[in-house]
Scaffold this motif. Structure first.
Motif, PDB file in Angstrom:
ATOM      1  N   UNK A  50      49.778  54.900  52.843  1.00 27.92           N
ATOM      2  CA  UNK A  50      49.102  53.613  52.892  1.00 27.92           C
ATOM      3  C   UNK A  50      48.714  53.193  51.474  1.00 27.92           C
ATOM      4  N   UNK A  51      48.302  51.952  51.353  1.00 27.10           N
ATOM      5  CA  UNK A  51      47.797  51.415  50.092  1.00 27.10           C
ATOM      6  C   UNK A  51      46.271  51.449  50.137  1.00 27.10           C
ATOM      7  N   UNK A  52      45.646  52.035  49.137  1.00 20.37           N
ATOM      8  CA  UNK A  52      44.188  52.043  49.041  1.00 20.37           C
ATOM      9  C   UNK A  52      43.831  51.306  47.754  1.00 20.37           C
ATOM     10  N   UNK A  53      43.117  50.179  47.908  1.00 21.65           N
ATOM     11  CA  UNK A  53      42.752  49.418  46.709  1.00 21.65           C
ATOM     12  C   UNK A  53      41.736  50.207  45.909  1.00 21.65           C
ATOM     13  N   UNK A  54      42.051  50.442  44.636  1.00 17.38           N
ATOM     14  CA  UNK A  54      41.139  51.205  43.794  1.00 17.38           C
ATOM     15  C   UNK A  54      40.318  50.288  42.894  1.00 17.38           C
ATOM     16  N   UNK A  55      40.890  49.114  42.536  1.00 16.99           N
ATOM     17  CA  UNK A  55      40.130  48.186  41.694  1.00 16.99           C
ATOM     18  C   UNK A  55      40.810  46.832  41.621  1.00 16.99           C
ATOM     19  N   UNK A  56      40.023  45.843  41.252  1.00 10.14           N
ATOM     20  CA  UNK A  56      40.515  44.499  40.994  1.00 10.14           C
ATOM     21  C   UNK A  56      40.006  44.120  39.606  1.00 10.14           C
ATOM     22  N   UNK A  57      40.894  43.574  38.794  1.00  8.05           N
ATOM     23  CA  UNK A  57      40.530  43.143  37.449  1.00  8.05           C
ATOM     24  C   UNK A  57      40.787  41.640  37.348  1.00  8.05           C
ATOM     25  N   UNK A  58      39.809  40.912  36.787  1.00 12.06           N
ATOM     26  CA  UNK A  58      39.955  39.469  36.663  1.00 12.06           C
ATOM     27  C   UNK A  58      39.117  38.964  35.502  1.00 12.06           C
ATOM     28  N   UNK A  59      39.422  37.748  35.040  1.00  9.12           N
ATOM     29  CA  UNK A  59      38.777  37.215  33.840  1.00  9.12           C
ATOM     30  C   UNK A  59      37.725  36.160  34.123  1.00  9.12           C
ATOM     31  N   UNK A  60      37.734  35.578  35.314  1.00  6.73           N
ATOM     32  CA  UNK A  60      36.759  34.556  35.673  1.00  6.73           C
ATOM     33  C   UNK A  60      36.579  34.568  37.181  1.00  6.73           C
ATOM     34  N   UNK A  61      35.484  34.014  37.639  1.00  8.90           N
ATOM     35  CA  UNK A  61      35.227  33.959  39.081  1.00  8.90           C
ATOM     36  C   UNK A  61      35.856  32.700  39.655  1.00  8.90           C
ATOM     37  N   UNK A  62      36.458  32.841  40.826  1.00  5.69           N
ATOM     38  CA  UNK A  62      37.084  31.706  41.483  1.00  5.69           C
ATOM     39  C   UNK A  62      37.300  32.038  42.952  1.00  5.69           C
ATOM     40  N   UNK A  63      37.879  31.112  43.684  1.00  4.02           N
ATOM     41  CA  UNK A  63      38.129  31.283  45.114  1.00  4.02           C
ATOM     42  C   UNK A  63      38.874  32.584  45.374  1.00  4.02           C
ATOM     43  N   UNK A  64      38.368  33.362  46.320  1.00  2.00           N
ATOM     44  CA  UNK A  64      39.021  34.607  46.703  1.00  2.00           C
ATOM     45  C   UNK A  64      38.687  35.800  45.838  1.00  2.00           C
ATOM     46  N   UNK A  65      37.929  35.589  44.789  1.00  3.33           N
ATOM     47  CA  UNK A  65      37.532  36.693  43.914  1.00  3.33           C
ATOM     48  C   UNK A  65      36.106  37.115  44.275  1.00  3.33           C
ATOM     49  N   UNK A  66      35.767  38.370  44.056  1.00  4.88           N
ATOM     50  CA  UNK A  66      34.493  38.920  44.546  1.00  4.88           C
ATOM     51  C   UNK A  66      33.261  38.462  43.747  1.00  4.88           C
ATOM     52  N   UNK A  67      32.844  37.215  43.966  1.00  5.17           N
ATOM     53  CA  UNK A  67      31.736  36.640  43.210  1.00  5.17           C
ATOM     54  C   UNK A  67      30.393  37.304  43.527  1.00  5.17           C
ATOM     55  N   UNK A  68      30.224  37.844  44.719  1.00  6.04           N
ATOM     56  CA  UNK A  68      28.953  38.444  45.129  1.00  6.04           C
ATOM     57  C   UNK A  68      28.933  39.956  44.987  1.00  6.04           C
ATOM     58  N   UNK A  69      30.008  40.547  44.555  1.00  2.00           N
ATOM     59  CA  UNK A  69      30.113  42.011  44.463  1.00  2.00           C
ATOM     60  C   UNK A  69      29.588  42.510  43.122  1.00  2.00           C
ATOM     61  N   UNK A  70      29.220  43.773  43.121  1.00  2.00           N
ATOM     62  CA  UNK A  70      28.817  44.409  41.862  1.00  2.00           C
ATOM     63  C   UNK A  70      30.071  44.659  41.034  1.00  2.00           C
ATOM     64  N   UNK A  71      30.112  44.062  39.853  1.00  2.00           N
ATOM     65  CA  UNK A  71      31.253  44.236  38.968  1.00  2.00           C
ATOM     66  C   UNK A  71      30.768  44.790  37.635  1.00  2.00           C
ATOM     67  N   UNK A  72      31.682  45.401  36.914  1.00  2.00           N
ATOM     68  CA  UNK A  72      31.405  45.833  35.550  1.00  2.00           C
ATOM     69  C   UNK A  72      32.302  45.018  34.634  1.00  2.00           C
ATOM     70  N   UNK A  73      32.067  45.116  33.350  1.00  2.00           N
ATOM     71  CA  UNK A  73      32.901  44.425  32.379  1.00  2.00           C
ATOM     72  C   UNK A  73      33.560  45.475  31.501  1.00  2.00           C
ATOM     73  N   UNK A  74      34.899  45.417  31.426  1.00  2.00           N
ATOM     74  CA  UNK A  74      35.674  46.315  30.582  1.00  2.00           C
ATOM     75  C   UNK A  74      36.652  45.483  29.769  1.00  2.00           C
TER      76      UNK A  74
END
Length: 131
Positions: A50-74
């Motif tokens: 199966x596929x297990x999502x380990x992380x999502x990386x993104x540069x800005x918040x937008x529709x469908x992105x985890x705006x309410x989740x705890x994120x870190x900056x790398x």
């Protein structure tokens, strides 16, 4: 002998791509967010076929992105590490703006071209091979 394959099929079930994988293989869906026009990476690890999502990386918040989740900056990008959840199938609707790529352990495939702008399904299948 059985070997696991990541299999990409189109809406008709026709195989478009097969790539050998094993437990621990990293599978990344990389695309441009349609509204924000920024790069997004959804990173999965193969576990128990199966596929297990380990992380999502993104540069800005937008529709469908985890705006309410705890994120870190790398390295100037937001990183979200979701709770482990297994997915037997990933469905990806491609398009010219998103221009999806599939990256399997560092090898890049042009998923948008393979899918020809349509929806594809990704699954892990055990295939018998002859010696």
């Amino acid at each position: 002998m059985a070997d696991d394959q990541l299999v990409v099929t189109d809406a008709d079930g026709t195989e478009q791509l097969t790539v050998p994988v094993e437990p621990g293989t990293t599978v990344t869906l990389e695309y441009t967010h349609s509204v924000e026009q920024t790069l997004v990476r959804d990173i999965y690890v193969i576990e128990d076929d199966t596929f297990v999502m380990s992380r999502m990386e993104f540069s800005s918040f937008g529709a469908g992105l985890p705006a309410q989740a705890a994120v870190t900056v790398e390295n100037g990008r937001y990183v979200y590490e979701p709770p482990a959840q297994q997915h037997a199938t990933l469905r990806v609707t491609t398009g010219s703006v998103a221009d999806h790529d599939l990256i399997v352990d560092g090898t890049r495939y042009d998923l948008a071209a393979i899918a020809d702008g349509e929806t594809v399904e990704l699954q892990i299948e055990a295939r018998r091979t002859l010696l």
